[in-house]
Scaffold this motif. Structure first.
Motif, PDB file in Angstrom:
ATOM      1  N   GLU A   1       0.819  -1.210   0.000  1.00 28.99           N
ATOM      2  CA  GLU A   1       0.000   0.000   0.000  1.00 28.99           C
ATOM      3  C   GLU A   1       0.852   1.260   0.000  1.00 28.99           C
ATOM      4  O   GLU A   1       0.537   2.244  -0.681  1.00 28.99           O
ATOM      5  CB  GLU A   1      -0.939  -0.005   1.209  1.00 28.99           C
ATOM      6  CG  GLU A   1      -1.972   1.100   1.168  1.00 28.99           C
ATOM      7  CD  GLU A   1      -3.000   0.940   2.278  1.00 28.99           C
ATOM      8  OE1 GLU A   1      -3.971   1.710   2.285  1.00 28.99           O
ATOM      9  OE2 GLU A   1      -2.836   0.048   3.136  1.00 28.99           O
TER      10      GLU A   1
ATOM     11  N   LYS B   1      -4.493  -3.788  -8.360  1.00 31.49           N
ATOM     12  CA  LYS B   1      -4.780  -2.475  -7.774  1.00 31.49           C
ATOM     13  C   LYS B   1      -4.812  -1.405  -8.859  1.00 31.49           C
ATOM     14  O   LYS B   1      -5.695  -0.538  -8.863  1.00 31.49           O
ATOM     15  CB  LYS B   1      -3.714  -2.134  -6.725  1.00 31.49           C
ATOM     16  CG  LYS B   1      -3.829  -2.909  -5.436  1.00 31.49           C
ATOM     17  CD  LYS B   1      -4.847  -2.274  -4.496  1.00 31.49           C
ATOM     18  CE  LYS B   1      -4.293  -0.957  -3.919  1.00 31.49           C
ATOM     19  NZ  LYS B   1      -5.255  -0.335  -2.981  1.00 31.49           N
TER      20      LYS B   1
ATOM     21  N   ARG C   1      -9.956  -2.603  -5.096  1.00 32.94           N
ATOM     22  CA  ARG C   1      -9.729  -2.028  -3.769  1.00 32.94           C
ATOM     23  C   ARG C   1      -9.659  -3.161  -2.742  1.00 32.94           C
ATOM     24  O   ARG C   1     -10.422  -4.120  -2.812  1.00 32.94           O
ATOM     25  CB  ARG C   1     -10.882  -1.080  -3.402  1.00 32.94           C
ATOM     26  CG  ARG C   1     -11.130   0.010  -4.440  1.00 32.94           C
ATOM     27  CD  ARG C   1     -12.407   0.769  -4.151  1.00 32.94           C
ATOM     28  NE  ARG C   1     -12.719   1.730  -5.199  1.00 32.94           N
ATOM     29  CZ  ARG C   1     -13.823   2.490  -5.214  1.00 32.94           C
ATOM     30  NH1 ARG C   1     -14.699   2.395  -4.225  1.00 32.94           N
ATOM     31  NH2 ARG C   1     -14.037   3.325  -6.214  1.00 32.94           N
ATOM     32  N   TRP C   2      -8.764  -3.027  -1.783  1.00 33.97           N
ATOM     33  CA  TRP C   2      -8.566  -4.082  -0.801  1.00 33.97           C
ATOM     34  C   TRP C   2      -9.702  -4.142   0.203  1.00 33.97           C
ATOM     35  O   TRP C   2     -10.225  -3.123   0.641  1.00 33.97           O
ATOM     36  CB  TRP C   2      -7.256  -3.865  -0.043  1.00 33.97           C
ATOM     37  CG  TRP C   2      -6.056  -4.158  -0.880  1.00 33.97           C
ATOM     38  CD1 TRP C   2      -6.008  -4.909  -2.015  1.00 33.97           C
ATOM     39  CD2 TRP C   2      -4.725  -3.702  -0.653  1.00 33.97           C
ATOM     40  NE1 TRP C   2      -4.737  -4.958  -2.505  1.00 33.97           N
ATOM     41  CE2 TRP C   2      -3.921  -4.220  -1.692  1.00 33.97           C
ATOM     42  CE3 TRP C   2      -4.132  -2.911   0.330  1.00 33.97           C
ATOM     43  CZ2 TRP C   2      -2.556  -3.979  -1.779  1.00 33.97           C
ATOM     44  CZ3 TRP C   2      -2.765  -2.668   0.237  1.00 33.97           C
ATOM     45  CH2 TRP C   2      -1.996  -3.198  -0.797  1.00 33.97           C
TER      46      TRP C   2
ATOM     47  N   MET D   1     -10.531  -8.556  -2.644  1.00 35.17           N
ATOM     48  CA  MET D   1     -10.663  -7.218  -3.207  1.00 35.17           C
ATOM     49  C   MET D   1     -11.969  -7.059  -3.974  1.00 35.17           C
ATOM     50  O   MET D   1     -12.578  -8.054  -4.381  1.00 35.17           O
ATOM     51  CB  MET D   1      -9.487  -6.919  -4.143  1.00 35.17           C
ATOM     52  CG  MET D   1      -8.138  -6.865  -3.455  1.00 35.17           C
ATOM     53  SD  MET D   1      -6.800  -6.346  -4.582  1.00 35.17           S
ATOM     54  CE  MET D   1      -6.435  -7.909  -5.381  1.00 35.17           C
TER      55      MET D   1
END
Length: 219
Positions: free
Chosen positions: A166, A179, A184-185, A205
Motif C-alpha cells: 500500500e 490495484k 480495492r482491498w 478485493m
C-alpha cells in the motif's frame, strides 16, 4: 456477447466457447506452475463454467491462438471466509453460482508468461467490468494471489505485506496490477490457496461499477 479488439487490434477479447477449453487448460498450466494440481482448472472445469455462466467466461487471443483466459461466477457478497476450493465449488462453480447474484466473482485470470507486461490483464478486467454493467451487477470480487509473499512469509505477516504494498515499499506481480486495474482491498486471506509462492495467501478485493460505491460490509 463480448468481442473487443485491444492493443491496436493485435489481440481480441471475446466470450469463451467449449471449443476453447483445451487451450484454456494450457494457459492455466503455464500460468500457475506452483499451484497445487488439485486447484488447477482443467478443460472439463472450463466447459462447465461456460455452461453455467457463459457471459462470465472470456478468452484473449492473438492470431486465433488463446493466450489468456478468465473465469467467473455470479454471487452475493460472502458472509464468511472460505478457501479457494470452497468458494469455487471445488473449481466447478455449479453450486457457487447464484443466477441473480449482485457480484461477479473472478476465480481465474491467466495470461501466458510471454505476453505479460503489456497491460492485457487490465484490458480483461475492464471487459469484465463492462459485462458487470450490462448485467446490472455491483462489480467484481476477487481473491488476488500474493505471488511475492512466499519469499517474505518468514519476515512478515500478510497484513504487513499488504501494508508494504500500500505504501509502495515494493510491488507484487499479481496484486499490484490488480490495484492499478481498479481493485480495492478488503482484507488479507490466510491459507486461502495451496500455492507456496503466494505464501498460501490472497487478498480479498472488490472493483465497483460505481466509483463512488464504498463497501460497508467487511468480513
Amino acid at each position: 456477447m463480448i468481442k473487443k479488439d485491444v492493443l491496436f487490434n493485435e489481440f481480441l477479447i471475446r466470450n469463451a466457447t467449449p471449443e476453447d477449453a483445451v487451450q484454456m487448460e494450457y494457459v492455466q498450466q503455464q500460468c500457475y506452475p506452483t499451484l497445487d494440481p488439485t486447484e488447477l482448472l482443467n478443460r472439463n472445469h472450463f466447459i462447465n463454467h461456460i455452461k453455467v455462466f457463459p457471459e462470465g467466461q472470456i478468452v484473449l487471443e492473438r492470431d486465433g491462438v488463446i493466450v489468456g483466459s478468465a473465469s467467473t461466477f455470479r454471487c452475493n457478497f460472502p458472509t464468511q471466509e472460505s478457501t479457494f476450493l470452497e468458494s469455487s465449488d471445488n473449481l466447478w462453480i455449479t453450486n457457487a453460482h447464484v443466477p441473480d447474484g449482485e457480484w461477479m466473482y473472478g476465480i481465474d485470470m491467466g495470461i501466458l508468461p510471454e505476453y505479460r507486461g503489456l497491460g492485457l490483464s487490465k484490458e480483461m478486467y475492464t471487459v469484465r467490468q463492462e459485462i458487470c454493467k450490462e448485467l446490472g451487477l455491483k462489480g467484481q470480487l476477487i481473491a488476488g494471489m500474493t505471488i511475492g509473499y512466499g519469499k517474505m512469509k518468514e519476515k512478515m505477516t500478510i497484513q504487513e505485506y499488504c501494508y508494504a504494498l500500500e505504501i509502495k515499499k515494493f510491488t507484487d506481480p499479481t496484486v499490484t496490477p490488480q490495484k492499478k486495474a481498479g481493485f480495492r482491498w478488503i482484507k488479507p486471506l490466510y491459507n486461502h490457496i495451496n500455492d507456496p509462492e503466494a505464501g498460501f495467501a490472497c487478498v480479498f478485493m472488490y472493483y465497483p461499477v460505481d466509483d463512488n460505491y464504498k463497501l460497508e460490509c467487511k468480513l
